[in-house]
Motif scaffolding. Structure first.
Motif, short mmCIF file in Angstrom:
data_model
loop_
_atom_site.label_atom_id
_atom_site.label_comp_id
_atom_site.label_asym_id
_atom_site.label_seq_id
_atom_site.Cartn_x
_atom_site.Cartn_y
_atom_site.Cartn_z
N GLY A 30 -0.64 67.91 24.44
CA GLY A 30 -0.11 68.55 23.98
C GLY A 30 0.77 68.94 22.52
N THR A 31 1.51 69.54 22.85
CA THR A 31 2.33 70.74 21.54
C THR A 31 3.52 70.59 21.27
OG1 THR A 31 1.72 72.68 21.86
CG2 THR A 31 -0.21 72.02 20.91
N ARG A 32 4.60 70.76 20.15
CA ARG A 32 6.04 70.32 19.94
C ARG A 32 5.69 72.56 19.23
NH1 ARG A 32 7.13 65.80 16.50
NH2 ARG A 32 5.06 66.17 16.68
N PRO A 33 7.14 72.20 19.05
CA PRO A 33 7.25 73.88 17.83
C PRO A 33 7.10 73.54 16.62
CG PRO A 33 9.46 72.54 18.47
CD PRO A 33 8.48 71.65 19.44
N ASN A 34 6.23 74.57 15.81
CA ASN A 34 5.99 74.32 14.53
C ASN A 34 7.15 74.43 13.80
OD1 ASN A 34 5.58 74.18 11.98
ND2 ASN A 34 3.60 74.51 11.78
N PRO A 35 8.44 73.41 12.98
CA PRO A 35 9.77 73.74 12.46
C PRO A 35 9.49 74.82 11.43
CG PRO A 35 9.13 71.11 11.55
CD PRO A 35 7.55 72.43 12.72
N ILE A 36 8.65 74.82 10.55
CA ILE A 36 8.31 75.84 9.49
C ILE A 36 9.25 77.18 8.96
CG2 ILE A 36 7.03 77.40 7.45
CD1 ILE A 36 4.18 75.93 7.77
#
Ligand SMILES: Cc1cc2nc3c(=O)[nH]c(=O)nc-3n(C[C@H](O)[C@H](O)[C@H](O)COP(=O)(O)OP(=O)(O)OC[C@H]3O[C@@H](n4cnc5c(N)ncnc54)[C@H](O)[C@@H]3O)c2cc1C
Ligand SMILES: Cc1cc2nc3c(=O)[nH]c(=O)nc-3n(C[C@H](O)[C@H](O)[C@H](O)COP(=O)(O)OP(=O)(O)OC[C@H]3O[C@@H](n4cnc5c(N)ncnc54)[C@H](O)[C@@H]3O)c2cc1C
Ligand code: SF4
Ligand code: SF4
Ligand code: FES
Lengths: 283, 485
Positions: free
Chosen positions: B413-419
């Motif tokens: 799974g993945t998470r949102p990339n905060p950049i």
């Protein structure tokens, strides 16, 4: 879109080169400590290089690289007027720069170029910057005069003693730390063993020590984890959480191992490239 | 359902021609070869053209499935394409990668009693057939508009109306294609050096040829969409700067690409990759063609992939094609709970991927050079159902095993990339870090800033990202052109 090379300066023939690249949007946002990722062809690998300097008005970004393998060797074949197909940045967290007193910036080898931009940032903030730079010999010293233009002190160490202290930058650093108890931070950028050695020297003095980790990267925006490093017992992504970290908590041994991940493939790639160059020269 | 129509449907589903398993694992070409005209007509003929088609509700963008298959039955290919294009801007992609069995085909009436009916209509395969065949029949001189909308001509360009999309995945591409057809000038800012999002860096060539994605992007370019690659939103340009530059609206479709790791000891050993790194090296970097392309990946005889979704299947099948002798899928639950598309799971098994179910990873073992040597797993059994209704895997005390592998891929799974999110002041996020967007319009907490796709929902599907893009595009068009569409 492509990115024109406006200037090429060979700093050390066959080894180290400076390129000034036309990339206005990168120049506009670049801060000390940021890096770019570029490719040399549409079959190229994405490689990270630190922004050694930038000029927002002119819209240019300078990079300085050491030829170590296929991509950097290919990059070294680019001449003024040619264009890079991909040039992405600014990436990474900028260096934390605040008014704090005296900062020692240590640079080794090509790392001096990256260190230069950071030192410049500290100086602009009004900090006293002591630059300590090292190389194998006098002819391989980079950015000495540039640093001199804004650092009151530029201390030099060479392996052969051809200029400055004969020995390592860490010895000069130690001496400086002994003389002056008011150093607020040490920044070290260069080969991994050098950064590790600097962190070791500063530890007993309890001086904040910042190092820039050159982990292997792919996307550079936090989406792959190729660049993961252990810092303070936690996994960090060098491209988005760094590349600068507290040198006293970095697991340098792990970083060194991970940098060797693709060595056989890198050698194969470089050998093929050199072979092609020779063929092209008709040898 | 009348007796005669049931008879019409009684033939079993028309098989998809595929490359034989032992051949295809030695190349990187597409596995499923696509229907022939005869296959397509036979399969279209199975659809009984229900009065109240259930299939449509299963499709996240509610394609008029009955309508497009009806046109196909009549032999009207452009008509069928036009119906698809009215709802879906990437039919050739969705026909290939949608999890049809849980969407459209899962609802098809013929699926309710498969023994009698031969199973649901192969809607996805027909969708692919229509899109591919239509594209192949386009004459060289045909306008891009035909390809993008099925119509001969698009609206006049309105260069003063500019919209920016950040991220170049299916959500943004949908916004771009839709608005461009209305004459609005769209610029897409993509961080990587190629546009397409997961379609180019994640999903492998053997499942979704990159030429198909490129075809769509070329058509958008012909309609005036500008693609700026190597631009990281939040770094090279901010949302505020986009408005200052004259864009009237901004769509954020940056996906959810931050990989999750297992947080087990030894995970940073050499040979342990996130699925994103592994797939990005191989697909975006074309590492399957090393050293002809520069990006390296190393080959390993024994590979373990942790996880059992589409991403895991893609990684496992990629490893086989890179020459692995054994590839295991390591999963905490059982085959029945695996979230991957059925077809992908079947193809993986045909190709020789081993399923190691009821195994939870405990540790990555490495030698003195930090190179991976094995994966230590905890044996599990299924216990009581959890909140999701699935039976929870429970560790069997003391039962562990070491799977000897030199390469492990983590696909959990993945998470949102905060950049971009961190760089955008005033952008409201939910407690998991995804963007909060209006369910009807996709508008975020910032006026005229919209968002859709994985960055709003978390990792989902191509078609749901496109559905979200379409909603936002409609709203943007309404605001800019003052018309209801
Ligand atoms: C944030 C950052 C900033 C950097 N700044 C500079 C700089 O200013 N000047 C400079 O000369 N070098 C810099 N480097 C290192 C530079 O990226 C590598 O030297 C370059 O990628 C080597 O590519 P190659 O194909 O020529 O060599 P290769 O043959 O591929 O590799 C030689 C060695 O370089 C390292 N390396 C390989 N691929 C990568 C990669 N994709 N990312 C990072 N390291 C890699 C490995 O340790 C490898 O053993 C930086 C690295 C990072 C992460
Ligand atoms: C390996 C894999 C296999 C999959 N298989 C399937 C399948 O079979 N069927 C299915 O329906 N779904 C599948 N999915 C899921 C599906 O691909 C996604 O749900 C879908 O792509 C989401 O679309 P998106 O437009 O929201 O984002 P993405 O496709 O993730 O695109 C986002 C884009 O934004 C770019 N970006 C990120 N940050 C920035 C920034 N700051 N500035 C500019 N650009 C940025 C990224 O580089 C990327 O190109 C799969 C996913 C993966 C990873
Ligand atoms: S877009 Fe996907 S879900 Fe909708 S009809 Fe097509 S294949 Fe089915
Ligand atoms: S439910 Fe099945 S049979 Fe009925 S219209 Fe839809 S595809 Fe055709
Ligand atoms: S380089 Fe991919 S996460 Fe850092």
């Amino acid at each position: 879109m492509s990115y024109r090379i406006l200037e090429k300066k060979v700093l050390i023939p066959g080894q180290t080169t400076l390129l000034v690249v036309d990339a206005p949007h990168v120049a506009k946002h670049a801060k000390p400590g940021n890096f770019v990722i570029l490719r040399t062809s549409d079959k190229g690998e994405r490689i990270p290089l630190t922004i050694a300097d930038c000029d927002p008005e002119a819209g240019t970004v300078s990079i300085v690289f050491l030829v170590v393998g296929k991509s950097t060797a290919e990059l070294n074949t680019f001449e003024e007027g040619m264009s890079l197909p991909d040039f992405c940045g600014p990436l990474g967290k900028p260096t934390h720069i605040e008014k704090q007193g005296t900062v020692i910036c240590v640079g080794g080898g090509t790392g001096v170029a990256a260190m230069h931009h950071i030192a410049k940032g500290h100086a602009a903030m009004g900090n006293q910057v002591v630059a300590i730079i090292g190389a194998r010999n006098k002819d391989l010293l980079l950015f000495c005069s540039e640093l001199g233009s804004f650092c009151p002190e530029v201390l030099v160490a060479t392996d052969d003693g051809s200029v400055g202290h004969k020995g390592f930058v860490t010895e000069v650093l130690k001496q400086r730390l002994d003389e002056d108890k008011n150093i607020s931070e040490v920044v070290a950028i260069g080969p991994v063993p050098m950064m590790e050695a600097v962190a070791k020297v500063t530890k007993p003095y309890g001086v904040k020590t910042t190092v820039s980790l050159n982990a292997i990267m792919v996307d550079g925006i936090g989406m792959c984890g190729a660049c993961r490093c252990t810092v303070g017992g936690e996994t960090k992504f060098a491209c988005v959480d760094g590349p600068e970290f507290d040198g006293h908590t970095v697991d340098f041994a792990e970083l060194r191992m991970r940098l060797g991940q693709f060595r056989p493939q890198e050698q194969e790639s470089m050998a093929l490239f050199q072979h092609k160059c020779k063929c092209a020269e008709g040898k | 359902m009348s007796e005669s129509s049931l008879k019409a449907a009684k033939r079993p589903r028309t098989d998809m021609p595929t490359q034989p398993p032992m051949e295809r694992i030695r190349n990187y070409l597409e596995v499923a070869l696509g229907y022939t005209e005869a296959d397509a007509m036979a399969e279209a003929g199975r659809c009984i053209q229900c009065k109240k088609p259930l299939c449509r509700k299963g499709c996240p963008v509610e394609i008029d499935i009955k309508g497009f298959i009806g046109q196909l039955q009549k032999g009207d290919l452009p008509g069928a394409y036009k119906v698809l294009r009215d709802y879906n801007s990437l039919p050739a992609v969705c026909g290939r990668v949608c999890p049809q069995e849980t969407q459209c085909e899962g609802e098809c009436i013929l699926g309710k009693n498969p023994e009698k009916t031969g199973g649901p209509v192969a809607i996805g395969r027909l969708e692919r057939y229509v899109a591919d065949t239509f594209a192949a029949r386009l004459a060289a001189g045909d306008s891009a508009c035909i390809q993008l909308t099925g119509e001969a001509a698009c609206r006049m360009e309105r260069p003063e109306l500019r919209v920016a999309c950040i991220g170049g995945g299916p959500a943004s591409l949908t916004v771009a294609g839709y608005l461009a057809a209305l004459g609005i000038k769209v610029t897409v800012y993509e961080a990587l050096h190629e546009v397409g999002g997961v379609l180019v860096y994640g999903i492998p060539e053997f499942r979704l040829p990159k030429d198909i994605v490129r075809r769509e992007i070329d058509a958008m370019k012909a309609l005036g969409v500008e693609f700026k690659t190597n631009w990281v939103g939040g770094k090279a340009i901010t949302v505020q700067e986009l408005f200052e530059e004259g864009y009237k609206a901004v769509f954020i479709g940056v996906g959810a690409g931050l990989p999750q790791f297992l947080k087990v000891p030894g995970e940073n050993s050499i040979g342990v990759f996130s699925a994103n790194e592994y797939l990005t090296r191989v697909n975006l970097g074309r590492a399957y063609d090393f050293p002809n392309h520069d990006t390296p990946i190393f080959k390993a005889d024994n590979v373990a992939v942790i996880g059992a979704g589409n991403v895991a299947m893609d990684a496992a099948r990629t490893a086989l094609r890179l020459g692995a002798k054994t590839v295991s899928i390591v999963y905490r639950r059982t085959k029945d709970e695996m979230p991957a598309r059925h077809e992908e799971l079947e193809h993986a098994i045909e190709e020789g991927v081993v399923l190691r179910c009821l195994c939870g990873p405990m540790e990555c073992l490495a030698d003195e050079n930090k190179r991976l040597t094995g994966l230590k797993v905890q044996k599990m059994c299924l216990g009581e159902p959890d909140a999701s209704g699935r039976r929870r895997p429970v560790a069997i005390e003391g039962e562990t095993e070491v799977i000897p592998v030199e390469l492990a891929v983590i696909a959990v799974g993945t998470r949102p990339n905060p950049i971009l999110l961190e760089a955008t002041k005033g952008l409201k996020l939910n407690k998991w870090g995804y963007i909060e967007a209006d369910a009807e319009t996709g508008e975020t907490s910032i006026h005229n800033v919209f968002a859709g796709g994985d960055i709003v929902t978390g990792a989902a599907t191509v078609i749901s990202a496109m559905g979200a893009g379409r909603k936002s595009a409609k709203e943007i068009a309404k605001r800019l052109l003052g018309m209801d569409l």
